[in-house]
Design a protein around this motif. Structure first.
Motif, short mmCIF file in Angstrom:
data_model
loop_
_atom_site.label_atom_id
_atom_site.label_comp_id
_atom_site.label_asym_id
_atom_site.label_seq_id
_atom_site.Cartn_x
_atom_site.Cartn_y
_atom_site.Cartn_z
N GLY A 151 0.80 -1.21 0.00
CA GLY A 151 0.00 0.00 0.00
C GLY A 151 0.83 1.27 0.00
O GLY A 151 0.28 2.37 0.00
N CYS A 152 2.14 1.14 0.00
CA CYS A 152 3.02 2.31 0.06
C CYS A 152 2.88 3.17 -1.19
O CYS A 152 2.68 2.67 -2.29
CB CYS A 152 4.47 1.87 0.25
SG CYS A 152 4.76 1.04 1.82
N THR A 153 3.03 4.47 -1.00
CA THR A 153 2.77 5.46 -2.04
C THR A 153 3.86 5.48 -3.11
O THR A 153 5.05 5.48 -2.82
CB THR A 153 2.66 6.86 -1.41
OG1 THR A 153 1.57 6.86 -0.48
CG2 THR A 153 2.44 7.94 -2.45
N ILE A 154 3.40 5.54 -4.36
CA ILE A 154 4.28 5.74 -5.51
C ILE A 154 4.10 7.19 -5.96
O ILE A 154 2.98 7.63 -6.21
CB ILE A 154 3.94 4.77 -6.65
CG1 ILE A 154 4.20 3.32 -6.19
CG2 ILE A 154 4.76 5.09 -7.90
CD1 ILE A 154 3.70 2.28 -7.15
N SER A 155 5.19 7.94 -6.04
CA SER A 155 5.10 9.35 -6.40
C SER A 155 6.35 9.77 -7.16
O SER A 155 7.38 9.09 -7.13
CB SER A 155 4.93 10.23 -5.15
OG SER A 155 6.04 10.06 -4.27
N LYS A 156 6.26 10.89 -7.84
CA LYS A 156 7.39 11.40 -8.61
C LYS A 156 8.48 11.88 -7.66
O LYS A 156 8.26 12.74 -6.82
CB LYS A 156 6.93 12.55 -9.51
CG LYS A 156 7.98 13.00 -10.51
CD LYS A 156 7.40 13.98 -11.50
CE LYS A 156 8.42 14.38 -12.56
NZ LYS A 156 7.83 15.28 -13.57
#
Length: 253
Positions: free
Chosen positions: A176-181
């Motif tokens: 569930g960890c966030t994927i971001s730029k």
């Protein structure tokens, strides 16, 4: 003398029973590949303990708890015997063993995301009274959770009226960890694409880019009528994590 023999007999029975039936604890965790532990926020992981010879189910249940300490898991060098499970979700069971037993440990994870579930297993010998607690057993779960968001299932679109459609998907790590730029899980390192099929024939592949945290989009020009299938794929060249989901919609004149 008679009382002594009775006492000795009872003690022997008790000793035999205690040797035949020893509580043996086991703790199982699931960890997303290149990420953190899988816990309650993703519905947990279904853990099943089986007798490896007979396939009998000995215990089962869900991992519960948090994803663990980000700095400890992802940003700290680990030496041998370093325990990185602080605050991490787990499943705990107690088996009552009279002799060593060969156990199959199975995990289906993450439970609440059917399109992304991975089945993993390992096998261990469990010895009566020798607990597998503490860090216990950890199964690695590779992949991404990819959820196609738009167009909606069987949605109707028009060449003349709509002209283009935005392909949209949500994607997170298996924990569930966030994927971001530019983030810890950097979207710029992940190849996200939409493979387009029209009336079951491959048409083309278009790249998708991140529009906000965990959300990837692409603009598709509508050029053909018929049933459109979009297979969204994600691939991380370094970790080899992959993820897939599918969208279906219709296009008319």
């Amino acid at each position: 003398m008679k009382n002594f023999l009775i006492t000795l007999f009872l003690f022997s029975c008790f000793s035999a029973f205690s040797q035949e039936d020893k509580r043996t604890k086991i703790i199982v965790r699931t960890k997303a590949k290149d990420a953190k532990f899988i816990g309650t926020s993703m519905g947990g992981s279904m853990i099943v303990l089986r007798d490896a010879l007979t396939d009998e189910v000995l215990a089962k249940g869900l991992t519960s708890g948090g994803t663990g300490d980000t700095d400890l898991i992802m940003k700290t060098a680990h030496e041998r015997n370093t325990d990185i499970t602080t605050g991490a979700a787990f499943y705990e069971a107690s088996l009552y063993l009279s002799k060593p037993q060969y156990i199959t440990i199975q995990a289906l994870s993450p439970l609440n995301h059917e399109e992304a579930r991975i089945f993993a297993q390992t096998q261990v010998w469990m010895i009566p009274g020798k607990h597998m607690d503490g860090a216990g057993i950890t199964l690695e779960i590779p992949g991404f959770v990819v959820d196609g968001l738009y167009p909606q299932t069987h949605q109707g679109l028009s060449l003349e009226k709509d002209k283009t459609v935005e392909i949209k998907a949500n994607m997170v790590m298996m924990c569930g960890c966030t994927i971001s730029k530019g983030g810890l899980w950097d979207s710029e390192e992940i190849e996200v694409e939409a493979m387009i099929y029209v009336n079951s024939r491959y048409w083309k592949t278009i790249p998708m880019s991140i529009s906000e945290a965990n959300t990837f989009t692409a603009q598709l020009a509508l050029e053909q009528t018929g049933s459109h299938e979009v297979i969204i794929t994600a691939y991380h060249p370094r970790s080899k994590n992959t993820g897939v989901d599918q969208l279906n919609f219709r296009v008319s004149n």
